[in-house]
Design a protein around this motif. Structure first.
Motif, short mmCIF file in Angstrom:
data_model
loop_
_atom_site.label_atom_id
_atom_site.label_comp_id
_atom_site.label_asym_id
_atom_site.label_seq_id
_atom_site.Cartn_x
_atom_site.Cartn_y
_atom_site.Cartn_z
N LYS A 223 1.16 -1.16 0.21
CA LYS A 223 -0.22 0.40 -0.02
C LYS A 223 0.87 1.51 -0.01
CE LYS A 223 -4.04 -2.01 2.05
NZ LYS A 223 -4.82 -2.89 3.26
N ILE A 224 2.26 0.88 -0.29
CA ILE A 224 2.67 2.22 0.04
C ILE A 224 3.31 2.87 -1.48
CG2 ILE A 224 5.25 3.08 1.18
CD1 ILE A 224 3.68 2.44 3.10
N THR A 225 2.65 3.89 -1.54
CA THR A 225 3.30 4.75 -2.88
C THR A 225 4.22 5.34 -2.62
OG1 THR A 225 1.85 6.35 -2.28
CG2 THR A 225 1.17 4.60 -3.03
N ASP A 226 5.20 6.20 -4.30
CA ASP A 226 5.88 7.11 -4.26
C ASP A 226 5.46 8.06 -4.04
OD1 ASP A 226 6.88 5.08 -6.14
OD2 ASP A 226 5.91 5.76 -8.02
N ASP A 227 4.13 8.36 -3.44
CA ASP A 227 4.18 9.91 -2.62
C ASP A 227 4.19 9.56 -1.05
OD1 ASP A 227 3.12 13.01 -2.56
OD2 ASP A 227 1.20 11.69 -1.48
N GLY A 228 3.84 8.21 -0.48
CA GLY A 228 3.91 8.43 0.59
C GLY A 228 5.44 8.22 1.11
N LEU A 229 6.25 7.54 0.27
CA LEU A 229 7.96 7.40 0.37
C LEU A 229 8.57 9.30 0.47
CD1 LEU A 229 10.65 6.07 1.18
CD2 LEU A 229 10.34 5.75 -1.50
N ARG A 230 8.33 9.74 -0.16
CA ARG A 230 8.61 11.05 -0.84
C ARG A 230 8.45 11.89 0.82
NH1 ARG A 230 6.04 15.40 -0.65
NH2 ARG A 230 4.05 14.71 -1.49
N GLN A 231 6.88 11.98 1.33
CA GLN A 231 6.72 12.62 2.53
C GLN A 231 7.58 12.04 3.49
OE1 GLN A 231 2.62 12.87 3.75
NE2 GLN A 231 2.08 11.85 1.72
N VAL A 232 7.96 10.39 3.91
CA VAL A 232 9.06 9.79 4.85
C VAL A 232 10.51 10.63 4.71
CG1 VAL A 232 10.00 8.01 6.17
CG2 VAL A 232 7.10 8.44 4.80
N LEU A 233 10.78 10.88 3.27
CA LEU A 233 12.27 11.17 2.87
C LEU A 233 11.92 12.58 3.78
CD1 LEU A 233 12.53 9.74 -0.44
CD2 LEU A 233 13.92 8.90 1.92
N GLU A 234 10.97 13.32 3.40
CA GLU A 234 11.21 14.89 3.90
C GLU A 234 11.15 15.31 4.86
OE1 GLU A 234 7.62 16.25 1.92
OE2 GLU A 234 8.56 16.94 0.15
N ILE A 235 10.95 13.85 5.71
CA ILE A 235 11.30 14.23 7.09
C ILE A 235 11.90 13.34 8.59
CG2 ILE A 235 8.41 15.66 7.70
CD1 ILE A 235 8.38 12.71 9.11
N SER A 236 12.79 13.26 7.51
CA SER A 236 13.54 11.69 8.03
C SER A 236 15.07 12.07 7.29
CB SER A 236 13.92 10.57 7.25
OG SER A 236 12.37 10.60 7.58
#
Length: 287
Positions: free
Chosen positions: A105-118
């Motif tokens: 269920k993880i999408t490119d947009d979801g991974l992008r949001q995690v990278l932005e805060i990590s």
């Protein structure tokens, strides 16, 4: 992850308030709080629901979430982009290792949001994440590297892709460059060999390979490339008998090649060498 796992049945409100009051006055044993760092994501989510004081202990310690491993069902089947973001927020910017195995269920947009805060993230595994695209992954990693350089962070150093991604040579070169390997065409440096075991490579970021995919010396395709544990093969050099599982048939148990070796094919179309078959027979006889 709207329904988080519970360690026990929900206590009545009066009992929960009594436990919280008792815990706030005396505090938990130091050994209990120390042991939390050895728990996985599923167990930490369960501990959060035991009582209010333990929930505070888990949520207030960002270092407990420094490494997030979603290593399969049932959690991988339930986690969404929003749930992953909430987990990453618990680390408060200290997330260093993120392993997502079969998180469909993880999408490119979801991974992008995690990278932005990590910004401190260095190890990433996305094996089996079917909704991710290689183009989206490269775009997100480039944006992550750019923001990291401006903030003084080094960016992703290790990446696990698994078998679902079909890489083109240009994709491979982009990833190598992003991982700090700018020498295009050179083989990744690895301090320990990679052995074949039932066709499964190491999914967690627990070794020093920059990327798990490389160019097969035999067919020149981008695949998992395995070493041979056979002493006769290793005596001829580290690069001898080194190729993908399509070019060299290997035992699914020990990972050795089938050259000059008797073997059998299983019902699941795997191959088992005679040595492993005899060892299995001896184990059954001892039982």
């Amino acid at each position: 992850m709207d329904e988080e796992p519970s360690a026990s049945e929900e206590a009545p409100a009066a009992r929960e308030e009594e436990e919280a009051a008792s815990s706030s006055s005396s505090g938990h044993h130091e050994g209990l709080l120390f042991s939390l760092r050895y728990l996985g994501v599923w167990d930490l989510l369960a501990v959060e629901r035991v009582c209010r004081s333990l929930r505070f202990a888990v949520q207030s310690d960002s270092l407990l979430w420094k490494c997030i491993h979603i290593d399969g069902p049932p959690l991988s089947e339930r986690i969404t982009d929003e749930a992953l973001l909430r987990l990453a927020q618990k680390a408060q910017g200290w997330l260093q290792c993120l392993s997502l195995v079969d998180c469909s269920k993880i999408t490119d947009d979801g991974l992008r949001q995690v990278l932005e805060i990590s910004p401190r993230l260095q190890k990433l595994s996305v094996s089996g994440c079917r909704r991710l695209s290689i183009e989206g992954l490269i775009h997100n990693l480039k944006a992550f590297e750019s923001s990291g350089l401006s903030s003084g962070f080094t960016g992703i150093k290790q990446l696990k892709l698994g078998r679902l991604f079909s890489l083109l040579p240009e994709h491979y070169e982009d990833l190598r460059s992003l991982l700090g390997r700018n020498e295009v065409g050179c083989q990744p440096i690895a301090s320990k060999p990679q052995f074949y075991h039932c066709g499964v490579s190491s999914l967690a970021c627990d070794d020093d390979r920059a990327i798990d995919i490389e160019i097969c010396p035999e067919c020149q395709n981008l695949k998992f490339v395995y070493d041979c544990p056979s002493e006769s093969c290793r005596a001829k050099g580290l690069d001898h008998c080194r190729a993908c599982d399509s070019c060299i048939i290997r035992c699914s148990q020990c990972g050795r090649c089938m050259k000059d070796c008797r073997y059998e094919e299983t019902f699941l179309l795997d191959y088992i060498c005679r040595g492993c078959l005899e060892a299995q027979s001896e184990d059954r006889m001892e039982e």
